[in-house]
Motif scaffolding. Structure first.
Motif, PDB file in Angstrom:
ATOM      1  N   TYR A  12     -15.590   7.132  10.928  1.00 23.90           N
ATOM      2  CA  TYR A  12     -15.059   8.272  10.181  1.00 23.90           C
ATOM      3  C   TYR A  12     -13.721   8.695  10.794  1.00 23.90           C
ATOM      4  O   TYR A  12     -13.628   9.634  11.575  1.00 23.90           O
ATOM      5  CB  TYR A  12     -16.079   9.405  10.166  1.00 23.90           C
ATOM      6  CG  TYR A  12     -17.311   9.024   9.381  1.00 23.90           C
ATOM      7  CD1 TYR A  12     -17.395   9.279   8.014  1.00 23.90           C
ATOM      8  CD2 TYR A  12     -18.363   8.343   9.991  1.00 23.90           C
ATOM      9  CE1 TYR A  12     -18.512   8.894   7.282  1.00 23.90           C
ATOM     10  CE2 TYR A  12     -19.480   7.955   9.269  1.00 23.90           C
ATOM     11  CZ  TYR A  12     -19.548   8.230   7.915  1.00 23.90           C
ATOM     12  OH  TYR A  12     -20.653   7.832   7.192  1.00 23.90           O
ATOM     13  N   GLN A  13     -12.684   7.960  10.387  1.00 23.47           N
ATOM     14  CA  GLN A  13     -11.359   8.170  10.951  1.00 23.47           C
ATOM     15  C   GLN A  13     -10.761   9.506  10.535  1.00 23.47           C
ATOM     16  O   GLN A  13      -9.870  10.024  11.212  1.00 23.47           O
ATOM     17  CB  GLN A  13     -10.434   7.011  10.540  1.00 23.47           C
ATOM     18  CG  GLN A  13      -9.198   6.839  11.409  1.00 23.47           C
ATOM     19  CD  GLN A  13      -8.312   5.720  10.923  1.00 23.47           C
ATOM     20  OE1 GLN A  13      -7.803   5.758   9.806  1.00 23.47           O
ATOM     21  NE2 GLN A  13      -8.142   4.697  11.743  1.00 23.47           N
ATOM     22  N   MET A  70      -8.613  10.434  14.158  1.00 23.94           N
ATOM     23  CA  MET A  70      -7.600   9.494  13.699  1.00 23.94           C
ATOM     24  C   MET A  70      -7.374   8.343  14.680  1.00 23.94           C
ATOM     25  O   MET A  70      -6.796   7.321  14.321  1.00 23.94           O
ATOM     26  CB  MET A  70      -6.276  10.231  13.472  1.00 23.94           C
ATOM     27  CG  MET A  70      -6.279  11.159  12.265  1.00 23.94           C
ATOM     28  SD  MET A  70      -6.559  10.261  10.713  1.00 23.94           S
ATOM     29  CE  MET A  70      -5.064   9.279  10.632  1.00 23.94           C
ATOM     30  N   ALA A  71      -7.834   8.486  15.921  1.00 22.16           N
ATOM     31  CA  ALA A  71      -7.610   7.441  16.924  1.00 22.16           C
ATOM     32  C   ALA A  71      -8.574   6.273  16.780  1.00 22.16           C
ATOM     33  O   ALA A  71      -8.368   5.218  17.389  1.00 22.16           O
ATOM     34  CB  ALA A  71      -7.723   8.021  18.327  1.00 22.16           C
ATOM     35  N   LEU A  72      -9.618   6.415  15.986  1.00 23.67           N
ATOM     36  CA  LEU A  72     -10.604   5.349  15.837  1.00 23.67           C
ATOM     37  C   LEU A  72      -9.942   4.059  15.356  1.00 23.67           C
ATOM     38  O   LEU A  72      -9.147   4.067  14.424  1.00 23.67           O
ATOM     39  CB  LEU A  72     -11.690   5.761  14.846  1.00 23.67           C
ATOM     40  CG  LEU A  72     -12.679   6.837  15.319  1.00 23.67           C
ATOM     41  CD1 LEU A  72     -13.497   7.349  14.144  1.00 23.67           C
ATOM     42  CD2 LEU A  72     -13.595   6.297  16.410  1.00 23.67           C
ATOM     43  N   PRO A  87     -10.751  -0.008  14.146  1.00 23.45           N
ATOM     44  CA  PRO A  87     -11.875  -0.797  13.634  1.00 23.45           C
ATOM     45  C   PRO A  87     -12.369  -1.885  14.578  1.00 23.45           C
ATOM     46  O   PRO A  87     -13.543  -2.277  14.510  1.00 23.45           O
ATOM     47  CB  PRO A  87     -11.330  -1.396  12.327  1.00 23.45           C
ATOM     48  CG  PRO A  87      -9.844  -1.305  12.437  1.00 23.45           C
ATOM     49  CD  PRO A  87      -9.574  -0.099  13.274  1.00 23.45           C
ATOM     50  N   VAL A  88     -11.503  -2.391  15.447  1.00 23.99           N
ATOM     51  CA  VAL A  88     -11.922  -3.413  16.411  1.00 23.99           C
ATOM     52  C   VAL A  88     -12.334  -2.777  17.729  1.00 23.99           C
ATOM     53  O   VAL A  88     -13.414  -3.032  18.260  1.00 23.99           O
ATOM     54  CB  VAL A  88     -10.806  -4.449  16.634  1.00 23.99           C
ATOM     55  CG1 VAL A  88     -11.157  -5.394  17.779  1.00 23.99           C
ATOM     56  CG2 VAL A  88     -10.561  -5.247  15.360  1.00 23.99           C
ATOM     57  N   ALA A  89     -11.471  -1.929  18.285  1.00 26.51           N
ATOM     58  CA  ALA A  89     -11.737  -1.327  19.590  1.00 26.51           C
ATOM     59  C   ALA A  89     -13.023  -0.515  19.583  1.00 26.51           C
ATOM     60  O   ALA A  89     -13.861  -0.638  20.490  1.00 26.51           O
ATOM     61  CB  ALA A  89     -10.555  -0.450  20.000  1.00 26.51           C
ATOM     62  N   ASP A  90     -13.202   0.316  18.561  1.00 28.50           N
ATOM     63  CA  ASP A  90     -14.390   1.174  18.538  1.00 28.50           C
ATOM     64  C   ASP A  90     -15.637   0.415  18.131  1.00 28.50           C
ATOM     65  O   ASP A  90     -16.746   0.837  18.461  1.00 28.50           O
ATOM     66  CB  ASP A  90     -14.140   2.379  17.632  1.00 28.50           C
ATOM     67  CG  ASP A  90     -13.215   3.387  18.287  1.00 28.50           C
ATOM     68  OD1 ASP A  90     -13.716   4.248  19.034  1.00 28.50           O
ATOM     69  OD2 ASP A  90     -11.994   3.309  18.078  1.00 28.50           O
TER      70      ASP A  90
END
Length: 305
Positions: free
Chosen positions: A265-266, A270-272, A274-277
């Motif tokens: 839920y970006q 907003m820092a989320l 898709p790969v890192a999290d």
């Protein structure tokens, strides 16, 4: 009846509300730099800190190696038009060969990550990749593009996947977003790649809209919410998360196909990324691993879970 100070509706404005864009193409340099920043931030408080820092180093290399790389060539216009006509991705994985551009990208990536702090097994795997023959490299590239990585050579293929992410992000960035067609909910409209995860974004023109993120080229494409990304079913959709979490990362589980893809839920954070999290929320995958749902997304940095 019109009241003083009121504004009469303008019938001509009806229908002018912009619809969310179908795709957002990657900015190759910013894509990997933002990923590096997020990974390093997550590593500050994560039990996975050594691994997150290692992948952050790979992301930094993915950004840095782009300077001076030869320009990748898109398929010819007739091939692009044919792909659109028949609902196929314009970047055909089946036609990829290790040419000078791909070979140069891979070799630069391998050289750039040699000095990263990593376990001895990971260093040995990198040495094997660097020593691979042209035919061995072609086989590894085909394995990665088929999302069919051998269980006994995961580490080697992770490096190849990282290089191919750079190449395909640079290719996708050159496509005309207005000429892309939907392939399926779970397939990237640029390269046909599977999603790593999906994002509910907070963009001004797409507030609350869900986008899937391609595991290969980084393209984002719109898929309506409360719908399985894997089988497109709108029934039996549920959400699971780690108790006590921030509520920003959940597993969207489907009772129809018994698969799940994480949804981030970006618009809440907003820092989320898709790969890192996806990597940093490995605990959610472990929670679901022995249950009734299988992981349906693809992330080369989470192979073997």
């Amino acid at each position: 009846m019109t009241h003083p100070g009121s504004v009469d509706p303008n019938p001509a404005a009806i229908g002018r509300i912009p619809s969310p864009p179908f795709v957002r193409l990657p900015d190759p340099r910013r894509l990997f730099e933002a990923r590096r920043e997020r990974l390093e931030f997550l590593a500050q408080t994560s039990e996975l800190a050594p691994y997150l820092r290692f992948i952050a180093g790979i992301a930094a290399a993915q950004s840095a190696i782009q300077d001076g790389l030869p320009e990748p060539e898109l398929p010819p216009p007739d091939a692009l038009a044919r792909a659109r006509e028949f609902g196929m991705p314009p970047l055909d994985r089946n036609q990829v060969d290790v040419d000078d551009v791909i070979g140069g990208t891979l070799n630069r990536l391998f050289d750039a990550v040699m000095s990263l702090d990593k376990p001895s097994e990971a260093q040995a795997a990198l040495s094997r990749v660097k020593a691979a023959s042209p035919e061995e490299m072609r086989i590894m590239v085909r394995d990665v593009l088929a999302d069919a990585i051998p269980a006994d050579a995961i580490a080697e293929h992770v490096y190849v996947a990282a290089g191919l992410q750079v190449h395909f992000a640079r290719l996708a960035a050159r496509l005309d977003k207005d000429k892309l067609a939907r392939i399926s909910d779970g397939a990237c409209p640029c390269c046909g790649g599977a999603p790593t995860s999906s994002l509910v974004v907070g963009w001004m023109e797409a507030e609350g809209t869900r986008y899937c993120s391609c595991s290969l080229c980084g393209t984002l494409w719109n898929v309506v919410r409360v719908k399985c990304v894997l089988c497109s079913s709108g029934k039996g959709i549920g959400y699971q998360e780690i108790e006590g979490g921030a509520g920003t990362i959940k597993a969207e589980c489907c009772d129809n196909c018994r698969g799940y893809v994480k949804i981030l839920y970006q618009q809440k954070d907003m820092a989320l990324d898709p790969v890192a999290d996806d990597i940093a929320s490995l605990g959610l995958d472990l929670l679901l691993k022995d249950g009734e749902y299988r992981r349906g997304s693809f992330n080369p940095f989470l192979l073997g879970i």
